[in-house]
Design an enzyme around this catalytic site. Structure first.
Site, PDB file in Angstrom:
ATOM      1  N   GLU A  17     -74.379  -8.000 -25.538  1.00  0.00           N
ATOM      2  CA  GLU A  17     -75.273  -8.169 -26.690  1.00  0.00           C
ATOM      3  C   GLU A  17     -75.432  -6.807 -27.347  1.00  0.00           C
ATOM      4  OE1 GLU A  17     -79.042 -10.102 -25.877  1.00  0.00           O
ATOM      5  OE2 GLU A  17     -80.068  -8.843 -27.361  1.00  0.00           O
ATOM      6  N   GLU A  41     -84.362  -4.054 -33.656  1.00  0.00           N
ATOM      7  CA  GLU A  41     -85.435  -4.873 -33.092  1.00  0.00           C
ATOM      8  C   GLU A  41     -86.761  -4.185 -33.376  1.00  0.00           C
ATOM      9  OE1 GLU A  41     -84.725  -7.529 -29.358  1.00  0.00           O
ATOM     10  OE2 GLU A  41     -83.839  -5.561 -28.938  1.00  0.00           O
TER      11      GLU A  41
END
Length: 284
Positions: free
Chosen positions: A160, A165
């Site tokens: 990933e 974020e």
């Protein structure tokens, strides 16, 4: 006089002897090779400027629909809808992903999760997103990448890449992270970096990852904050030799986003994205 000279000569011979022996056993460590210089195209090979009002381009984006019950994990509280204007729309050149406090399919919040899977899949390159993240406890905004084919198995074995974020309770702190079998939070080996931006929730900033066969590097407004090298030890560390696709979403609550609860006064909340661009790696 001769006796005294011999006393001086003997130590000198011993010293020379020791010096010669030391040189014979000395190990010369070679200089490490210079890291390869990678170049990227200056024109995007794939992009969305979000310059047409309405719903996102179906030639570039699909939707993950449902909730954590679909196996996505993280104990998030939202239900992701499909092509629902209340949760996703383009206006004035900006993509708006909107999280609402409402009852829907048994959940208390709705939002959207766009994916480019099978419409935009990439191996190496420069990946750029310009975004403004929402404030408020409980919001968890992300622009990230997952493997299209999961060649090495389910998460985290196939990897990933988190280009951006942000969790609302940690105001204006943005994160760039990777997850692999050997490096992930579930075994306390998380690899990532963060940066404090004074106006992440009120202004657009550019988040970028340069992905090559030798490293993944992360940048915020062209300032490098993250480096993850290919250690050459296999897919446990480096599953990043397969195609990945984009995900854009705004989650609510969850194991990270909900650590300090959810402030319902923060809704509706919006993740706004000005553009998404991919530049080819020219010399892989």
């Amino acid at each position: 006089m001769k006796k005294n000279m011999s006393l001086w000569i003997l130590p000198l011979v011993v010293m020379l002897s020791c010096s010669e022996k030391s040189n014979e056993n000395y190990i010369v460590i070679p200089e490490p090779p210079e890291p390869k210089t990678y170049n990227f195209a200056t024109t995007p090979s794939w992009a969305d400027e979000f310059d047409v009002d309405g719903l996102p381009d179906v030639q570039k984006w699909s939707y993950d629909v449902g909730s954590q019950n679909n196996g996505w994990g993280n104990n998030e509280l939202q239900y992701y809808t499909e092509a629902r204007p209340e949760n996703v729309h383009i206006a004035d050149g900006v993509l708006h992903i909107t999280a609402l406090k409402e009852e829907y399919e048994g959940f208390g919040y709705t939002s959207a999760r766009l994916v480019s899977r099978d419409k935009g899949d990439f191996l190496y390159g420069r990946f750029v997103v310009s975004a403004k993240v929402p404030p408020g406890k409980g919001n968890w905004a992300a622009a990230w990448m997952l493997p299209t084919d999961r060649v090495y198995g389910d998460w985290p074995r196939s990897g990933e890449i988190d280009i951006l974020e942000h969790v609302g309770y940690d105001q204006d702190v943005v994160h760039i992270t990777v997850h692999t079998e050997d490096y992930n939070h579930s075994i306390d080996t998380q690899v990532g970096s963060n940066r404090k931006i004074e106006n992440a929730t009120t202004a657009f900033h550019e988040y970028r990852v340069d992905w090559t066969p030798e490293y993944i590097r992360g940048f915020v407004d062209n300032i490098q904050i993250f480096n993850f090298p290919n250690e050459g030890t296999g897919s446990g560390v480096w599953p990043f030799d397969q195609k990945f696709h984009w995900l854009l979403n705004l989650a609510i609550g969850g194991d990270w986003g909900g650590q300090e609860g959810v402030d319902d006064e923060a809704f509706p909340a919006q993740l706004q994205i000005d553009y998404v661009r991919v530049y080819d790696l020219l010399n892989p």
